[in-house]
Enzyme design. Structure first.
Site, short mmCIF file in Angstrom:
data_model
loop_
_atom_site.label_atom_id
_atom_site.label_comp_id
_atom_site.label_asym_id
_atom_site.label_seq_id
_atom_site.Cartn_x
_atom_site.Cartn_y
_atom_site.Cartn_z
CG ASP B 145 -1.81 -1.00 1.18
OD1 ASP B 145 -1.74 -2.04 0.47
OD2 ASP B 145 -3.19 -1.03 1.95
CE LYS B 208 -5.06 1.94 2.37
NZ LYS B 208 -3.98 1.26 2.95
CE LYS B 244 -6.78 -1.17 2.60
NZ LYS B 244 -5.48 -1.70 3.13
#
Lengths: 292, 308, 490
Positions: B145, B208, B244
């Protein structure tokens, strides 16, 4: 022939024509009616306008609408003021015409005074009525919402019979200052000032087609004025219940706004107000989101 | 500042051409998702799906191996007294904890996700960011991430951000790359959409919303705009990109509304942990409580669910 | 289109279980009498007609058929109340009664929403989130005007018109009742209101509420019946004002029948609004706006965005996204909280819509409908779009009043505006663009009374509503809506 007669100048008499699309045509029908003074002498041969003349006038008014309604309020005010100036300059002529049509001299002079003043009054409203009648509406959501006035469109008018100049101007001025274009049927018994007023309009740089003035028989043309499908509103000032009824029935065919000005005292202050402007305005409400 | 936003050989699209976004319209649409009434079997199904989509997360300065091991335990054993529960999708930790997590998870098929690239600010050199990425992957991270360089993005230096994402993607090797836009620092939905487009073109497998360290974190409007960007990208390229939302989704009801939004925006193909994740630390327990309530008809107390 | 290869699937997998609104909290009587002079009275001729649930075709109740004698009784009651307590009451006290109605509506909102949906077929979500809250908000807004009218008409004194006869349609039954009653009462008038014959129930519940609120008898009278009853109201000699919402054809008949009388009137009539999408619009929100514009309330909306005008450069994209969005619309049981599109209001209206679907296809247009299932009983129409249409098609010119969209394209702003205005109607319009200056150019250019820029089908008590040209005469809502219910004097 006496000497005096031999040397006298023959006055040039005016031909009273109609005013359509910024031009002064005679009626396409070739018809006329004589206007007589109280002694029965012919003052002038007046055009007896036809339904085709009216149709042409509506076409002219419709084509002038886009430009006139988009003109700035300031410009419309300037033009109305200019009309007033031109009228003031021809004060004596209009007074004389009213007298010729049977109005007393003092009364005639007052009517011309009032006509100039009425034009000034509406010239002043040009950039204000919107501020009086518009609103910002505090809706219960994230939107900017406001309502403004927009001109209704092409307005047909049956001018009052008993007030040849002031009555006409009292109807034309509020409609035109609001961005409408008009087709007016002049007073049948007092048509002279209407045509001379067309010359004033012409001299005041009013764009062609914004105001169109016909002369003729109300009985013949009222139906045309009320029924034409490209006219958005009709104003009538005279007539009995039956006339009003037929106007309303015919106007309903395209949901015209019908404005009655019957029993208006044209010389009084009550015959002028921004509500006369509002009569030929539509309220447009616009929504827009407020977001980033 | 370099010339940016222009199409480049690297595949960076002209971001000024990205479809504008109307904030009020987005909010209205999102409000509609929230009026959906999800009941009975569709609620139970949704709650289980949410559990399976959770990236169970701990990203604290005070994290210790002990804390991470506890989290992994929870990931595997969400609530053993309730049979038939899925496990979460991944645990999400700092790079230094990847090894611990990998070991604690053993051979169960829960992924290890690691934040990287100088999380959460991203304020470091590219060299260090790439090194950190490689280290995390080497330690056993299945997913990375990363955060984008918001400063460069806001400065309009799209080429810099694009190249950085592409470089991190390369450093990931086989690991999946989730690109954190940190939407709370972007300011407008228009920029959220631009950043989404940029990240997808640069090679993101997932986009995300947030690090969780900046408020606001994930919101439905922001997520909706990103889903719309994913949809357009799919139409243009045929490539599916995952989504996400992270941070701020702690209630089961809200998570169900995210699923409604997902379903009505991208359809069923996205409704798996492969394509949708919730980055959350406390969501799992609220979902468990709701599931228990559905099973028993009785409202639950947090005292009966393990806090790890 | 390149996008077609990458279709999204919305049908299988996770779905929403039925979430029906319950009916155990409401009461619908077997029969409703006329509400006249503060009491429920049987109709003179003793006739009743049934009102059904269009989603099930089940009978919900019977309502009285008002005939001439009944209307006369109602007008007399209204006149008596006008001459009596209502015109003599302090304006601030009058306002308090209207506030009271607003509050009671809020208290009973769920009950009204449920009955509205049962009787009319609109989704419970809309009744609950839009119709009923907005109806209450209308009463709340106009209540406050009652003692402030002097500020609304600068330079003029205003007074009430008298007795207002109000005839409302079936698409927003309670909301339209509030649009009519609230400003009329605020300005000091008394009213005789007739709901549409297919949706009388919330009006009758409102009658109960008004009775509970203790309004002086006769201030509000509610009578039921069909077109003939409405005509009797319009032609009653002691009515001072007509307010009608409905079709342009009936509006025209009313305007004609009022000729030669001094009755004031406002008419809210039909529409065929253009919704213009420019290439620089926020396309996703524009698609949502298209959906809201035409499928809201099954398209039973006079200001519906029934003509989509989309700039050619984005037409394929917009239409593709629209089709896909249509697939996610949930059509069916109006009582289900997740339903987006409910039942067509009546068999008659369904027939009208279906005739237009046939006309559209016969004219050569391409029809596309969402693939959803619809229930077997009841009246239903799938969301429908027509492409390949032009200005000369009847489905472009005529109001369908259903979930049917005609899609055309344009190339330049001028062409878009010309097409938008090429209609005898002028109720509403929409424009979608991200460019501010263009918004103002287009919103000024559309000859219609309500323009939504980057949004559609929004309503608010403070926001004036009404049409240009054949879409009606006068405004309802906002400050401008007061003008319909006052007489001005200097």
């Amino acid at each position: 022939m006496s000497m005096a007669e031999a040397t006298a100048r023959v006055p040039v008499e005016k031909t009273y024509k109609m005013y359509i699309g910024g031009k002064f045509p005679r009626t396409e029908s070739g018809r006329y009616f004589p206007l007589e003074d109280q002694k029965g002498a012919v003052i002038a041969n007046i055009c007896r306008g036809s339904r085709k003349d009216f149709r042409n006038a509506v076409v002219a008014a419709r084509s002038a609408f886009a430009g006139w309604s988009a003109a700035t309020a300031y410009l419309r005010g300037q033009i109305l003021y200019r009309i007033a100036e031109m009228l003031e300059g021809r004060h004596d002529q209009f007074t004389a015409e009213l007298v010729l049509q049977g109005v007393g001299k003092r009364k005639a002079k007052k009517e011309v005074d009032a006509s100039v003043d009425r034009l000034i009054y509406y010239a002043g409203w040009s950039d204000k009525y919107q501020q009086v009648f518009s609103s910002v509406n505090p809706v219960n959501s994230s939107h900017f919402n406001f309502s403004v006035l927009e001109p209704t469109g092409v307005v047909s008018m049956l001018a009052p019979d008993d007030s040849g100049l002031l009555g006409l101007i009292s109807n034309v001025a509020p409609a035109m200052v609001g961005g409408n274009t008009c087709v007016v049927l002049a007073s049948e018994s007092m048509p002279l000032c209407a045509i001379s007023f067309a010359e004033v309009l012409h001299a005041a740089d009013v764009p062609a087609g914004v105001v169109n003035i016909l002369t003729g028989f109300h009985e013949e043309l009222t139906t045309q004025f009320a029924s034409h499908m490209d006219v958005n509103a009709i104003i009538y000032c005279d007539g009995d219940v039956d006339v009003a009824k037929s106007v309303q029935i015919e106007a309903a065919e395209n949901m015209k706004r019908v404005i009655s000005r019957v029993d208006t005292k044209w010389a009084e202050e009550s015959a002028q107000s921004p509500y006369f402007v509002q009569d030929t305005q539509e309220t447009k409400t616009t929504w827009h989101p407020i977001g980033g | 500042m370099s010339v940016t936003g222009l199409p480049s050989a690297s595949g960076l699209p002209d971001l000024r051409q990205v479809t504008p976004v109307d904030e009020v319209g987005v909010n209205e649409r999102v409000a509609r998702f929230q009026t959906r009434s999800i009941k009975k079997e569709s609620k139970i199904e949704a709650l289980k799906m949410i559990l399976s989509m959770i990236d169970l997360t701990t990203l604290e300065g005070q994290d210790t191996p002990g804390k991470v091991r506890q989290l992994c335990q929870k990931a595997i054993h969400l609530h053993d007294s309730m049979p038939g529960l899925p496990h979460v999708a991944a645990v999400c930790v700092y790079p230094t904890m990847v090894g611990v997590a990998r070991k604690a998870l053993g051979d169960c098929d829960i992924n290890v996700a690691s934040v990287a690239t100088a999380f959460p600010s991203g304020m470091s050199s590219r060299k260090i960011k790439l090194e950190e990425t490689r280290t995390a992957v080497a330690e056993g991270a299945d997913e990375i991430d990363m955060v984008i360089s918001r400063g460069a993005f806001l400065q309009g230096d799209y080429g810099f951000v694009f190249d950085e994402i592409a470089a991190v993607k390369e450093a990931c090797g086989d690991a999946h790359l989730k690109v954190i836009l940190e939407t709370g620092e972007l300011g407008t939905l228009d920029l959220v959409r631009r950043a989404s487009v940029l990240a997808m073109h640069a090679g993101a497998d997932f986009i995300k919303t947030s690090t969780g360290k900046i408020q606001p974190a994930a919101t439905m409007p922001v997520t909706f705009v990103m889903l719309k960007a994913i949809k357009s990208f799919y139409f243009e390229t045929g490539r599916m990109i995952g989504m996400k939302p992270a941070g701020g989704i702690s209630g089961a009801k809200l998570a169900v509304h995210y699923l409604v939004m997902l379903r009505e925006t991208l359809g069923n193909a996205w409704m798996t942990p492969e394509w949708f994740r919730f980055g959350a630390s406390s969501l799992a327990n609220d979902v468990l409580m709701q599931l228990q309530k559905q099973a028993t008809g009785v409202y639950q107390s947090a005292d009966y669910f393990s806090k790890d | 289109m390149k996008s077609q290869a990458n279709k999204l699937a919305f049908n299988d997998g996770w779905h929403y279980a039925p979430a029906p609104e319950s009916t155990d909290h409401i009461r619908i009587d077997e029969k409703y009498d006329l509400f006249i002079g503060g009491e429920f009275v049987a109709p003179e001729e003793g006739r009743y007609f049934e009102t059904i649930n269009p989603a099930t075709e089940d009978t919900l109740s019977s309502v009285a058929l008002a005939t001439e004698t009944d209307i006369d009784r109602a007008v007399k009651a209204a006149r008596k109340a006008y001459n009596g307590p209502w015109s003599k009451m302090k304006a601030s006290e009058r306002g308090k009664y209207i506030f009271r109605i607003a509050r009671m509506l809020q208290e009973r909102a769920r009950e009204f929403a449920t009955i509205e949906t049962l009787d009319g077929g609109k989704p419970i979500r809309e009744s609950r989130d839009i119709d009923i809250p907005l109806a209450a908000a209308h009463f709340f807004y106009y209540a406050g005007w009652a003692d402030k009218l002097a500020y609304a008409f600068p330079g003029r004194n205003v007074r009430a018109v008298g007795v207002a006869a109000q005839i409302i349609p079936w698409n927003f039954p309670l909301l339209m009742a509030s649009w009519k009653i609230a400003p009329a009462l605020a300005c000091g008038n008394t009213v005789v209101l007739k709901p549409a014959e297919t949706t009388p129930l919330t009006a009758m519940k409102l009658a109960e509420l008004i009775q509970d609120a203790g309004l002086p008898p006769g201030v509000v009278n509610i009578v039921t019946g069909a077109g003939e009853t409405g005509a009797t109201m319009v032609n009653h000699p002691d009515v001072d004002k007509i307010a009608f919402t409905g079709s342009t054809s009936v509006g025209r008949i009313i305007q004609k029948s009022l000729a030669g009388t001094n009755k004031k009137y406002t008419l809210e009539l039909g529409g065929k609004a253009a919704n213009l999408i420019f290439e620089d619009a926020a396309i996703d929100q524009a698609v949502e706006g298209i959906v809201n514009g035409i499928f809201y309330n099954q398209g039973h909306v006079c200001c519906a965005g029934s003509r989509l005008l989309v700039q050619e450069s984005v037409a394929d994209e917009v239409i593709e996204k629209l089709r896909e969005r249509m697939e996610t619309l949930i059509v069916g049981d109006p009582m289900d909280k997740n339903t987006d599109i409910g039942a067509i209001n009546s068999a008659e209206q369904l027939e009208t819509i279906q005739s237009y679907l046939k006309i559209g296809q016969d004219e050569g247009a391409e029809m596309y409908q969402s693939s959803c299932d619809v229930p077997r009983r009841g009246y239903w129409c799938r969301p429908t779009i027509f492409t390949g249409v032009s200005q000369s098609n009847r489905i472009v010119q005529e109001e369908i009043f259903g979930p049917v969209l005609a899609i055309q394209t344009f190339r330049t702003l001028e062409e878009g505006l010309t097409k938008a205005n090429n209609t005898p109607y002028g109720l509403s319009g929409g424009v979608w663009t991200d460019k501010g200056a263009k918004i103002f150019k287009v919103t000024q250019g559309i000859r219609a009374g309500v323009i939504w820029a980057n949004t559609f089908n929004k309503f608010d008590p403070t926001s004036p509503f009404g049409g240009y040209k054949e879409s009606g005469v006068g405004r309802e809502g906002g400050l401008h809506g007061l003008g319909a219910y006052v007489k001005m004097a200097t």
